[in-house]
Design a protein around this motif. Structure first.
Motif, PDB file in Angstrom:
ATOM      1  N   SER A   9       0.847  -1.191   0.000  1.00 17.95           N
ATOM      2  CA  SER A   9       0.000   0.000   0.000  1.00 17.95           C
ATOM      3  C   SER A   9       0.883   1.242   0.000  1.00 17.95           C
TER       4      SER A   9
ATOM      5  N   THR B  46      -4.626  14.437   2.247  1.00 18.63           N
ATOM      6  CA  THR B  46      -5.956  13.875   2.023  1.00 18.63           C
ATOM      7  C   THR B  46      -6.868  14.106   3.226  1.00 18.63           C
TER       8      THR B  46
ATOM      9  N   THR C 297       1.436   3.103   2.433  1.00 16.69           N
ATOM     10  CA  THR C 297       2.217   3.060   3.670  1.00 16.69           C
ATOM     11  C   THR C 297       3.496   2.252   3.467  1.00 16.69           C
TER      12      THR C 297
ATOM     13  N   ASP D 138       5.233  12.752  -0.559  1.00 14.33           N
ATOM     14  CA  ASP D 138       4.094  11.835  -0.622  1.00 14.33           C
ATOM     15  C   ASP D 138       3.102  12.438  -1.614  1.00 14.33           C
TER      16      ASP D 138
ATOM     17  N   GLN E 286      -4.462   3.262  -5.447  1.00 11.58           N
ATOM     18  CA  GLN E 286      -5.930   3.327  -5.334  1.00 11.58           C
ATOM     19  C   GLN E 286      -6.505   4.734  -5.352  1.00 11.58           C
ATOM     20  N   LYS E 287      -5.717   5.761  -5.703  1.00 10.15           N
ATOM     21  CA  LYS E 287      -6.293   7.111  -5.713  1.00 10.15           C
ATOM     22  C   LYS E 287      -6.318   7.609  -7.151  1.00 10.15           C
TER      23      LYS E 287
HETATM   24  C1  LIG Z   1      -4.095   7.153   1.262  1.00 10.09           C
HETATM   25  C2  LIG Z   1      -2.884   7.920   1.661  1.00 10.09           C
HETATM   26  C3  LIG Z   1      -1.763   7.307   2.253  1.00 10.09           C
HETATM   27  C4  LIG Z   1      -1.755   5.885   2.732  1.00 10.09           C
HETATM   28  O1  LIG Z   1      -1.808   4.970   1.760  1.00 10.09           O
HETATM   29  P1  LIG Z   1      -2.293   3.481   2.081  1.00 10.09           P
HETATM   30  O2  LIG Z   1      -2.397   2.912   0.716  1.00 10.09           O
HETATM   31  O3  LIG Z   1      -3.604   3.592   2.813  1.00 10.09           O
HETATM   32  O4  LIG Z   1      -1.256   2.825   2.904  1.00 10.09           O
HETATM   33  C5  LIG Z   1      -0.640   8.075   2.486  1.00 10.09           C
HETATM   34  N1  LIG Z   1      -0.609   9.375   2.195  1.00 10.09           N
HETATM   35  C6  LIG Z   1      -1.668  10.003   1.656  1.00 10.09           C
HETATM   36  C7  LIG Z   1      -1.569  11.463   1.348  1.00 10.09           C
HETATM   37  C8  LIG Z   1      -2.835   9.304   1.367  1.00 10.09           C
HETATM   38  O5  LIG Z   1      -3.889   9.931   0.834  1.00 10.09           O
END
Ligand SMILES: *Cc1c(COP(=O)(O)O)cnc(C)c1O
Length: 379
Positions: free
Chosen positions: A40, A120, A42, A147, A172-173
């Motif tokens: 993920s 986010t 993370t 990030d 996934q985003k």
């Molecule tokens: C979703 C997100 C994460 C974490 O990602 P995971 O796939 O849930 O581990 C880290 N940083 C930002 C800015 C996010 O939106």
């Protein structure tokens, strides 16, 4: 993605691997290597830390929200000496503060600056080019680690031109895939740092990954079906055109903010230069609980709004507008919010959806962009 799995040591896989690794460079806007891990976002944070830094290294991070808080906490667990600059969760990283702190650091003890591009949890987007400029003006050699989990593929992001050393993202985003892939785009300077880093690592080791990637392979079983999806997601983004994709997100961000203003509610993000085009975080009026409102909206209209994370739990809700998304989906979402506000008895001015429609109609969109979106939603 719903296809038989191929042999990940065979020639057909090698082509898939090369296609996605090359395609990623176009999306990150770089000629640097992009590494794709099963994991993920993370996990990709961890890959960034363990490859470049050593226990005891000093890093500079900024409390822009929940994700920045989690990332620096991970750094502490890896033994980093984190300087975490406090923030109000309503602003991004201040480039002036970055420069001042780095100028003070005459001995260059700070090894890295960690920034969440799009927070986010708050709907605030930090200005990476200005942060890079601040680092350059301070003549400081720290690595810039960003990030871009919820900005890549939705907002302008230029790994190379912006001088980012490690860009972290997930599948996934903005990449429109199911969860399961974590990415690191890595500059030559970051790779050099990885050669002297003393943090033990194995699964996330860049060297092992880069060695195998050179021929389109992976050092262990990759998430093959997600890579089929990634190849298609990259093709979709390039077909629509990155600039058109970013303009579409900008329009949707502006229309959402027009609705929120019309409702008479406050945006969590206070600086218009930092408004997020991936999502909008809305402050609940005093005496109203955001999670109670979210529950009513979910039960009555089947709309799943983002919760307030960490410090802002119960005080904000979040409207997501990123990825495979078009005008009608936005208007439907905003109608769900407006009906939910009414159902939950939250004071607001009716007509926010109309304000959003006006905002969308006022903008002249190139015909190709509109067609692109229509094709996407029909497929
Ligand atoms: C979703 C997100 C994460 C974490 O990602 P995971 O796939 O849930 O581990 C880290 N940083 C930002 C800015 C996010 O939106």
């Amino acid at each position: 993605m719903d296809r038989p799995i191929i042999d990940h040591r065979g020639p057909e896989f090698s082509q898939l691997g090369k296609d996605v690794l090359d395609g990623c460079r176009a999306i990150f806007q770089t000629s640097d290597s992009v590494l794709v891990f099963p994991g993920s976002g993370t996990g990709a944070w961890e890959a960034c830390i363990v490859n470049t830094l050593s226990p005891g290294d000093k890093v500079l991070a900024f409390e822009t929200g929940h994700f920045a808080t989690l990332w620096q906490a991970m750094g502490r667990r890896w033994g980093l000496d984190v300087e975490f600059v406090p923030g109000d969760w309503r602003h991004g990283v201040d480039p002036v503060q970055v420069e001042a702190r780095l100028v003070e650091d005459r001995m260059h003890a700070i090894r890295a600056v960690m920034v969440v591009h799009n927070e986010t949890s708050t709907g605030v987007t930090s200005r990476i080019p200005e942060i890079r400029k601040a680092m350059n003006d301070a003549r400081h050699p720290a690595l810039l680690m960003v990030d871009a989990v919820s900005s890549l593929g939705s907002s302008e992001y230029k790994h190379a031109e912006w001088g980012v050393d490690v860009t972290v993202t997930g599948s996934q985003k903005g990449l429109m895939l199911p969860p399961g892939l974590g990415f690191n785009a890595v500059s030559k300077k970051a790779i050099a740092a990885s050669k002297s880093s003393r943090t033990p690592r194995s699964y996330w080791d860049w060297q092992e990954m880069l060695k195998a990637n050179a021929s389109g392979f992976f050092p262990y079983t990759p998430a093959t079906n997600l890579l089929y999806g990634l190849r298609e997601a990259i093709a979709m983004l390039l077909e629509e055109g990155l600039q058109t994709v970013f303009a579409r997100h900008r329009r949707h961000g502006e229309a959402t903010r027009a609705a929120v203003r019309h409702w008479g509610l406050d945006l969590l993000s206070l600086d218009p230069r930092e408004y997020s085009n991936s999502l909008t975080a809305v402050v609940m009026p005093q005496g109203h609980d955001a999670d109670h409102f979210r529950e009513i909206a979910l039960n009555k209209y089947d709309i799943s709004l983002g919760s307030g994370l960490g410090k802002v739990k119960g005080n904000v809700f979040r409207i997501g507008h990123l990825g495979d998304f078009n005008d009608l989906m936005l208007i439907g979402s905003l109608a769900g919010v407006e009906m939910g506000l009414r159902a939950a008895g939250v004071p607001h001015n009716a007509g926010g959806v109309q304000a959003a429609m006006d905002s969308l109609s006022n903008e002249t969109v190139p015909a190709t962009a509109t067609q692109g979106i229509a094709v996407q939603s029909a497929s």
